[in-house]
Design a protein around this motif. Structure first.
Motif, mmCIF file in Angstrom:
data_model
loop_
_atom_site.group_PDB
_atom_site.id
_atom_site.type_symbol
_atom_site.label_atom_id
_atom_site.label_comp_id
_atom_site.label_asym_id
_atom_site.label_seq_id
_atom_site.Cartn_x
_atom_site.Cartn_y
_atom_site.Cartn_z
ATOM 1 N N SER A 186 -35.552 -48.629 24.702
ATOM 2 C CA SER A 186 -35.089 -48.697 23.315
ATOM 3 C C SER A 186 -36.085 -47.996 22.406
ATOM 4 C CB SER A 186 -34.921 -50.147 22.865
ATOM 5 O OG SER A 186 -36.168 -50.792 22.761
ATOM 6 N N SER A 195 -36.503 -44.728 19.124
ATOM 7 C CA SER A 195 -35.987 -43.436 18.699
ATOM 8 C C SER A 195 -36.795 -42.268 19.222
ATOM 9 C CB SER A 195 -35.974 -43.370 17.165
ATOM 10 O OG SER A 195 -37.299 -43.526 16.680
ATOM 11 N N HIS A 252 -22.715 -35.691 18.752
ATOM 12 C CA HIS A 252 -23.991 -36.066 19.360
ATOM 13 C C HIS A 252 -25.032 -34.965 19.170
ATOM 14 C CE1 HIS A 252 -21.784 -38.900 22.384
ATOM 15 N NE2 HIS A 252 -21.810 -39.387 21.160
ATOM 16 N N ASN A 287 -32.422 -31.715 22.498
ATOM 17 C CA ASN A 287 -32.286 -32.684 21.424
ATOM 18 C C ASN A 287 -32.371 -31.920 20.107
ATOM 19 O OD1 ASN A 287 -31.925 -35.306 20.461
ATOM 20 N ND2 ASN A 287 -34.120 -35.642 20.227
ATOM 21 N N SER A 331 -25.278 -37.352 24.370
ATOM 22 C CA SER A 331 -25.519 -38.729 23.957
ATOM 23 C C SER A 331 -25.791 -38.789 22.463
ATOM 24 C CB SER A 331 -26.691 -39.358 24.720
ATOM 25 O OG SER A 331 -27.920 -38.736 24.401
ATOM 26 N N GLN A 332 -25.407 -39.921 21.869
ATOM 27 C CA GLN A 332 -25.670 -40.155 20.459
ATOM 28 C C GLN A 332 -27.156 -40.408 20.235
ATOM 29 O OE1 GLN A 332 -24.355 -43.957 19.005
ATOM 30 N NE2 GLN A 332 -23.943 -43.170 16.953
ATOM 31 N N ASP A 333 -27.728 -41.177 21.126
ATOM 32 C CA ASP A 333 -29.130 -41.544 20.984
ATOM 33 C C ASP A 333 -30.027 -40.467 21.573
ATOM 34 O OD1 ASP A 333 -28.379 -45.011 21.600
ATOM 35 O OD2 ASP A 333 -28.716 -43.976 19.706
ATOM 36 N N THR A 342 -32.943 -43.001 25.661
ATOM 37 C CA THR A 342 -33.302 -44.138 24.818
ATOM 38 C C THR A 342 -32.065 -44.913 24.369
ATOM 39 O OG1 THR A 342 -33.159 -42.923 22.744
ATOM 40 C CG2 THR A 342 -35.276 -42.874 23.877
ATOM 41 N N VAL A 343 -32.318 -46.139 23.977
ATOM 42 C CA VAL A 343 -31.305 -46.963 23.318
ATOM 43 C C VAL A 343 -31.751 -47.071 21.876
ATOM 44 C CG1 VAL A 343 -30.269 -49.248 23.182
ATOM 45 C CG2 VAL A 343 -30.796 -48.255 25.414
ATOM 46 N N PHE A 344 -30.991 -46.519 20.960
ATOM 47 C CA PHE A 344 -31.419 -46.516 19.560
ATOM 48 C C PHE A 344 -30.304 -47.029 18.661
ATOM 49 C CE2 PHE A 344 -33.924 -45.891 16.059
ATOM 50 C CZ PHE A 344 -33.522 -44.878 15.207
ATOM 51 N N ARG A 345 -29.409 -46.154 18.302
ATOM 52 C CA ARG A 345 -28.308 -46.621 17.455
ATOM 53 C C ARG A 345 -27.165 -47.192 18.291
ATOM 54 N NH1 ARG A 345 -29.790 -41.760 15.189
ATOM 55 N NH2 ARG A 345 -28.171 -40.680 16.354
ATOM 56 N N GLY A 367 -27.305 -45.665 24.251
ATOM 57 C CA GLY A 367 -27.906 -44.558 24.977
ATOM 58 C C GLY A 367 -26.947 -43.957 25.985
#
Lengths: 113, 119
Positions: free
Chosen positions: A93, A95, B29, B50, B94-96, B100-103, B106
């Protein structure tokens, strides 16, 4: 990121419940456990994600014990169409761009009639 | 339909040819990926982008050249390939940020893949 270990293959029969366990001994506090499903000649598809205890959706359940060093994907009453490769991944988790989405060998589930 | 479209779906090329694989995502994304999957082998991460910037090159031979002109499009340019490069090439977004896990979760959204055969 924590390395994951899961069985290479499993066999089951239609109508049975299938449980696939994944080990991730070095999981960090801010890591999530994610499972993907891949059918032949297709890209993997996200199934479920969890952090602790139990998560359930329309496809599967994910059980994570308190120490989070392993997780179990549970597929209720499998059918032939559940024959696929199942991947367990650990995702961090936050950013920052530090993650690597690495797919291991996965578990090849063969459902028999 | 995952919102990630790859073309062509099938490609046969000789070792001296130059060809390109195209990937387009309609999901808004900012992270895009190329993976390679050879027969009976795990998915291999090749490149990560990214916000149009390459953030990962997983020791991929220079005969594979990625290009990301904007966040919605990703190309893989192929030249002087070898028969062992025959594989299914998968694009994902991916959106994030990568890994990672963000919004969200992931989650990676994969295309159908481009099946490449090098003769």
């Amino acid at each position: 990121l924590a390395k994951t270990t899961q069985p290479i293959s499993m066999d089951s029969y239609e109508g049975q419940e299938v449980n696939i366990t994944c080990s991730h001994n070095n999981i960090a506090t801010n890591d999530y456990i994610t499972w993907y499903q891949q059918f032949p000649s297709q890209g993997p598809r996200f199934i479920i994600q969890g952090y602790k205890t139990k998560v359930t959706n329309e496809v599967a359940s994910l059980f994570i014990p308190a120490d989070r060093k392993s997780s179990t994907l549970s597929l209720p009453r499998v059918s032939l169409s559940d024959t696929a490769v199942y991947y367990c991944l650990v995702v961090r988790s936050g950013s920052s761009n530090t993650g690597k989405l690495i797919f291991g060998q996965g578990t090849t589930l063969q459902v028999k009639p | 339909e995952t919102g990630v479209t790859q073309t062509p779906r099938h490609l046969v090329m000789g070792m001296t040819n130059k060809k390109s694989l195209k990937c387009e995502q309609h999901l808004g994304h900012n992270a895009m990926y190329w993976y390679k999957q050879s027969a009976k082998k795990p998915l291999e991460l090749m490149f990560v982008y990214n916000f149009k910037e390459q953030t990962e090159n997983n020791s991929v031979p220079s005969r594979f050249s990625p290009e990301c002109p904007n966040s919605s499009h990703l190309f893989l340019h192929l030249h002087t390939l070898q028969p062992e490069d025959s594989a299914l090439y998968l694009c994902a977004s991916s959106q994030d940020p990568p890994g990672t896990v963000f919004r969200g979760t992931g989650e990676l959204f994969f295309g159908e893949g481009s099946r490449l055969t090098v003769l």
